[in-house]
Design an enzyme around this catalytic site. Structure first.
Site, PDB file in Angstrom:
ATOM      1  N   ARG A 104       0.817  -1.257  -0.029  1.00 41.11           N
ATOM      2  CA  ARG A 104       0.024  -0.026  -0.040  1.00 41.11           C
ATOM      3  C   ARG A 104       0.792   1.212   0.103  1.00 41.11           C
ATOM      4  NH1 ARG A 104      -5.124   1.246   3.734  1.00 41.11           N
ATOM      5  NH2 ARG A 104      -5.976   0.099   2.316  1.00 41.11           N
ATOM      6  N   HIS A 131      -7.813   0.163  -6.019  1.00 36.77           N
ATOM      7  CA  HIS A 131      -7.712  -0.610  -4.669  1.00 36.77           C
ATOM      8  C   HIS A 131      -8.655  -1.701  -5.246  1.00 36.77           C
ATOM      9  CE1 HIS A 131      -7.875  -1.569  -0.898  1.00 36.77           C
ATOM     10  NE2 HIS A 131      -8.927  -0.648  -0.410  1.00 36.77           N
ATOM     11  N   GLN A 134     -10.378  -4.254  -2.738  1.00 35.00           N
ATOM     12  CA  GLN A 134     -11.748  -3.690  -2.205  1.00 35.00           C
ATOM     13  C   GLN A 134     -12.704  -4.363  -3.383  1.00 35.00           C
ATOM     14  OE1 GLN A 134     -12.220  -1.961   0.726  1.00 35.00           O
ATOM     15  NE2 GLN A 134     -14.395  -2.549   0.231  1.00 35.00           N
ATOM     16  N   ASP A 219     -17.510   6.980  -1.176  1.00 38.28           N
ATOM     17  CA  ASP A 219     -16.302   6.828  -0.337  1.00 38.28           C
ATOM     18  C   ASP A 219     -15.884   8.061   0.239  1.00 38.28           C
ATOM     19  OD1 ASP A 219     -13.806   6.149   0.416  1.00 38.28           O
ATOM     20  OD2 ASP A 219     -12.583   5.993  -1.562  1.00 38.28           O
ATOM     21  N   CYS A 259     -16.361   1.389   0.959  1.00 39.78           N
ATOM     22  CA  CYS A 259     -15.284   0.665   1.413  1.00 39.78           C
ATOM     23  C   CYS A 259     -14.848   0.941   2.824  1.00 39.78           C
ATOM     24  CB  CYS A 259     -13.989   1.039   0.653  1.00 39.78           C
ATOM     25  SG  CYS A 259     -13.542   2.742   0.568  1.00 39.78           S
ATOM     26  N   ARG A 287     -13.436  -8.756   2.813  1.00 39.53           N
ATOM     27  CA  ARG A 287     -11.969  -8.601   2.515  1.00 39.53           C
ATOM     28  C   ARG A 287     -11.473  -9.760   2.908  1.00 39.53           C
ATOM     29  NH1 ARG A 287     -10.233  -3.403   2.088  1.00 39.53           N
ATOM     30  NH2 ARG A 287      -8.467  -4.140   1.109  1.00 39.53           N
TER      31      ARG A 287
HETATM   32  N1   CP Z   1     -11.209  -0.042   2.675  1.00 38.64           N
HETATM   33  C1   CP Z   1      -9.906  -0.392   3.211  1.00 38.64           C
HETATM   34  O1   CP Z   1      -9.178  -0.855   2.362  1.00 38.64           O
HETATM   35  O2   CP Z   1      -9.727  -0.064   4.561  1.00 38.64           O
HETATM   36  P1   CP Z   1      -8.436  -0.008   5.353  1.00 38.64           P
HETATM   37  O3   CP Z   1      -7.698   1.667   4.890  1.00 38.64           O
HETATM   38  O4   CP Z   1      -8.783   0.130   6.728  1.00 38.64           O
HETATM   39  O5   CP Z   1      -7.459  -1.007   4.944  1.00 38.64           O
HETATM   40  N1  NVA Z   2     -10.173   6.457  -1.130  1.00 37.31           N
HETATM   41  C1  NVA Z   2      -9.688   6.055   0.093  1.00 37.31           C
HETATM   42  C2  NVA Z   2      -9.875   4.669   0.285  1.00 37.31           C
HETATM   43  C3  NVA Z   2      -9.543   4.223   1.651  1.00 37.31           C
HETATM   44  C4  NVA Z   2      -9.649   2.686   1.955  1.00 37.31           C
HETATM   45  C5  NVA Z   2      -8.176   6.553   0.457  1.00 37.31           C
HETATM   46  O1  NVA Z   2      -7.358   6.201  -0.650  1.00 37.31           O
HETATM   47  O2  NVA Z   2      -7.791   6.974   1.163  1.00 37.31           O
END
Ligand code: CP
Ligand code: NVA
Length: 303
Positions: A104, A131, A134, A219, A259, A287
């Site tokens: 990530r 992502h 997700q 989101d 998400c 997930r």
């Molecule tokens: N939805 C999601 O990816 O959550 P986190 O940022 O908690 O991993």
């Molecule tokens: N769009 C959000 C998703 C978090 C899971 C971000 O990138 O922070």
């Protein structure tokens, strides 16, 4: 042989995505029955997290434990990455020691660079662009609640961000339609929109996007890394809150998806996310199951 990386949903065929969803549903049932299934014994997963996470981190770690393997959480603060060791070198070194790597980070190009130098599969656990994990869980969730998504309509209300981009890829792969309602200047990437044009409609009016939809999804308005734009974004996104009135434009059997993490009172009203049409807790749980199915595909089924 080059390892199979999953940096975006587009790295998986439609058949592979459907297979992951089917398998995730089976793995979930196996876990509910208390069945022990450890196909990844002696396997190690390295997890590089440059940004915060609750769901992604815990689901990968728990999934690896349930599969009989081990996971190592690596924060750039504690590794040489944080002191400037190149991504390319880190990829070469880690992939000589572990079997799978999850990353990530901010820039999608960083994950591409890392994968290009890794001898083991790399999974994108969120970048500024995509992502994919997700969406595997989200597609499993829709399947469980309402069946096949093919031919259905989803309405994305809000920021044309990383999660929105993955919904666009999912629409293309699984053949459903995605209405995307966003304020001027906050739309999805034009190149991707072009590639998905047969499966998306770009709009600025949330009510128009939501009318007759089978899914309403949103989101946060300010993703990780955009904290200093929060105020400006709240102004730009005024009128884009998914509230009861907006949900009423959708079909009566429509589900609400997010998400998470969610900000009640901003992108979604509390009585929607905590209401009867919301499936967000199943999305979060899935997930775990969907990523187990993905890890199995990359490490077991591929051999
Ligand atoms: N939805 C999601 O990816 O959550 P986190 O940022 O908690 O991993
Ligand atoms: N769009 C959000 C998703 C978090 C899971 C971000 O990138 O922070």
């Amino acid at each position: 042989m080059k390892p199979q990386h999953v940096l975006s949903l587009a790295d998986l065929s439609a058949e592979a995505i459907k297979g992951i969803i089917r398998r995730a549903i089976e793995l979930k049932a196996m876990r509910q029955r208390g069945e022990i299934y450890e196909p990844l014994r002696n396997k190690t997963l390295a997890m590089i997290f440059d940004k915060s996470s609750t769901r992604t981190r815990v689901s990968f770690e728990a999934g690896m434990t349930q599969f009989g393997g081990n996971s190592i959480f690596l924060s750039p603060r504690d590794t040489q990455l944080g002191r400037g060791e190149p991504l390319e070198d880190t990829a070469r070194v880690l992939s000589r020691m572990v079997d799978l790597i999850v990353i990530r980070t901010d820039k999608h190009e960083s994950v591409e660079t890392f994968a290009a130098h890794s001898g083991v599969p790399v999974i994108n656990a969120l970048t500024d662009k995509y992502h994919p994990c997700q969406l595997l869980a989200d597609m499993q969730t829709y399947q469980e609640h309402r069946g096949d998504i093919r031919g259905k309509t989803a309405a994305w209300i809000g920021d044309g961000n990383n999660v929105c981009h993955s919904w666009m890829n999912a629409a293309r792969a699984l053949d459903f339609h995605l209405n995307i309602a966003f304020p001027e200047g906050y739309g999805p990437e034009p190149e991707l929109a072009q590639a998905c044009q047969d499966h998306i409609t770009l709009l600025h009016e949330p009510r128009q996007a939501a009318t007759g939809a089978d899914i309403i999804v949103t989101d946060t308005w300010a993703s990780m890394g955009q904290e200093n734009e929060k105020r400006a974004r709240e102004r730009a996104f005024a009128g884009y809150t998914v509230d009861k009135a907006l949900m009423e434009r959708a079909r009566p059997e429509a589900v609400f998806m997010h998400c998470l993490p969610a900000y009640r009172g901003l992108e979604v009203a509390a009585d929607v996310i905590d209401g009867p049409q919301s499936v967000v807790w199943d999305e979060a749980e899935n997930r775990l199951h969907a990523q187990k199915a993905l890890m199995e595909l990359l490490l077991v089924s591929a051999h």
